[in-house]
Scaffold this motif. Structure first.
Motif, short mmCIF file in Angstrom:
data_model
loop_
_atom_site.label_atom_id
_atom_site.label_comp_id
_atom_site.label_asym_id
_atom_site.label_seq_id
_atom_site.Cartn_x
_atom_site.Cartn_y
_atom_site.Cartn_z
N VAL A 282 -6.86 18.35 50.89
CA VAL A 282 -7.86 17.45 50.50
C VAL A 282 -7.84 17.44 49.03
CG1 VAL A 282 -10.44 17.43 50.15
CG2 VAL A 282 -9.42 18.74 52.32
N PRO A 283 -7.77 16.16 48.55
CA PRO A 283 -7.55 15.75 47.08
C PRO A 283 -8.65 16.43 46.35
CG PRO A 283 -7.55 13.47 48.37
CD PRO A 283 -7.90 14.78 49.69
N THR A 284 -8.07 17.00 45.22
CA THR A 284 -8.96 17.76 44.31
C THR A 284 -9.53 16.89 43.06
OG1 THR A 284 -7.73 19.80 44.80
CG2 THR A 284 -9.24 19.72 42.81
N VAL A 285 -10.87 16.86 42.70
CA VAL A 285 -11.45 16.07 41.81
C VAL A 285 -11.83 16.88 40.43
CG1 VAL A 285 -13.37 14.53 40.99
CG2 VAL A 285 -12.31 14.30 43.43
N ALA A 286 -11.30 16.48 39.77
CA ALA A 286 -11.84 17.53 38.27
C ALA A 286 -12.86 16.63 37.68
CB ALA A 286 -10.52 17.50 37.43
N ASP A 287 -13.85 17.36 37.29
CA ASP A 287 -15.30 16.82 36.79
C ASP A 287 -15.52 17.60 35.53
OD1 ASP A 287 -17.54 15.78 36.11
OD2 ASP A 287 -18.78 16.86 38.03
N GLU A 288 -16.20 18.39 35.53
CA GLU A 288 -16.62 19.23 34.31
C GLU A 288 -15.54 19.76 33.50
OE1 GLU A 288 -20.19 20.29 37.26
OE2 GLU A 288 -17.61 20.08 37.38
N SER A 289 -14.21 20.10 34.04
CA SER A 289 -12.80 20.51 33.67
C SER A 289 -12.42 19.42 32.87
CB SER A 289 -12.03 21.18 34.55
OG SER A 289 -11.71 20.19 35.61
N ALA A 290 -12.53 18.10 33.07
CA ALA A 290 -11.82 17.01 32.44
C ALA A 290 -12.92 16.02 31.57
CB ALA A 290 -11.22 16.37 33.41
N VAL A 291 -13.40 16.43 30.62
CA VAL A 291 -14.42 15.68 29.88
C VAL A 291 -13.85 14.73 28.79
CG1 VAL A 291 -16.39 15.99 28.11
CG2 VAL A 291 -16.20 17.34 30.32
#
Length: 366
Positions: A237-246
């Motif tokens: 499953v593809p992993t999405v960076a959110d709060e870790s990639a501001v």
């Protein structure tokens, strides 16, 4: 087109129901309206949504930094001197949504000055986006009922499911209930808001292997460096960076470290200028993006769709553009409307929105 004044106005609008997730919950939109005034009478607008549990900002801190730090630094600049404004704001550490709102208000003012939509100034790829809806913590029955209502009323067929509680006893069951009720043609993906450990996330994803999840976002804390790499390497499953990639630097780290394969862009935290940097960075590195949601009101949602629709890379996936539906009201003279699972860019110059002065007078808290 010189900036002569910057306003920061606090307002509070209750939600019809709170949105609950692993890192917190939101009952009221305690946001800040940012307005940029120019010497030719143009006023650009945007909103800053404080998220203290994610970025450390509060409504009070946004008011203070915009009013006492950023306003003096950008006053006197031309709207075309966006790089100067960005460099001056970047001398202050943090404060992402305050910087983003001021950046977008300047873009809105520029569009109004030139009588052009911001989405055309940014790229003009299309005039609408498909919509994804976030489903927060509740009972399985309530989560299913919300998703069915949103699908049947607005034609939305992509759902982001909040997880990050007890993986097997709560979250897996909720996702399975949603898949059973909504059928195979609806897209489901999960967002843990950093609520699971890597081993919990691996176990949960394995238990949901038959649910055809398309993405998994921030299942583990950003500082679980080894664990995040391990999890991303072993899951299909593809992993999405959110709060870790501001920031652009964090985006590079997440992608090169193998901790993520996709990036969430939120204009509420990176404005238009830095969001465009991140988008082009992801294109160059071959990483897909998702247009995320900061639990934005309609002002923020109008900004998100204006940016997302402007570029081919950001318009490919459904954007998270519907959570304003949970607010009891908003500040716009003409509310946003979702039809057939899509949200259109507002016509007209700038972002294409106007603030209702009576509503602002009613909801402002200063």
């Amino acid at each position: 087109m010189k900036i002569v004044a910057v306003e920061a106005i606090p307002f509070a609008i209750p939600y019809r129901k709170p949105l609950r997730f692993a890192s917190g919950e939101v009952h009221t939109a305690d946001h800040v309206l940012v307005r940029v005034h120019t010497d030719d009478g143009i006023v650009g607008v945007a909103e800053a949504p404080p998220r203290p549990y994610t970025y450390g900002e509060t409504q009070e801190s946004i008011l203070a930094v915009v009013g006492t730090v950023f306003a003096p630094e950008v006053t006197g600049l031309s709207l075309l001197e966006r790089e100067v404004a960005r460099a001056r704001m970047d001398r202050t550490i943090g404060n992402p949504t305050a910087k983003a709102a001021l950046d977008m208000a300047c873009w809105d003012a520029l569009g109004r000055s030139l009588d052009l939509p911001v989405t055309q100034l940014l790229g003009g790829f299309t005039d609408r986006m498909r919509v994804s809806h976030m489903v927060g913590f509740a009972t399985d029955e309530a989560m299913v009922a919300e998703a069915e209502h949103v699908r049947d009323t607005y034609g939305i067929t992509t759902f982001k499911v909040k997880v990050g509680r007890r993986p097997i006893s709560l979250d897996v069951g909720a996702c399975r209930a949603l898949r059973t009720a909504l059928g195979p043609d609806v897209e489901l993906y999960v967002d843990g808001n950093r609520g699971w450990t890597p081993s919990e996330a691996a176990r949960a994803l394995a238990a949901m292997a038959d649910l055809d999840l398309t993405l998994s976002e921030e299942l583990c804390p950003a500082d679980d460096v080894v664990g995040r790499r391990w999890l991303t390497a072993q899951t299909p499953v593809p992993t999405v960076a959110d709060e870790s990639a501001v920031t652009p630097g964090q985006v590079t780290r997440e992608l090169l470290d193998g901790a993520a394969t996709m990036i969430s862009i939120k204009t509420a935290r990176t404005g238009f200028s830095t969001s465009q940097r991140i988008l082009h960075q992801c294109e160059g590195m071959g990483a897909e993006i998702v247009m995320g949601n900061q639990i934005d009101g309609q002002i923020g949602t109008a900004c998100s769709v204006a940016f997302g629709a402007a570029h081919r890379h950001s318009s490919r996936r459904a954007g998270e553009l519907s959570n304003f539906l949970d607010m009891s009201d908003d500040l716009l003279t003409e509310p946003l409307e979702i039809h057939g699972g899509e949200l259109a860019v507002r016509p007209g110059p700038g972002i294409g929105i106007e603030i209702d002065p009576d509503k602002l007078a009613h909801y402002r808290t200063d």
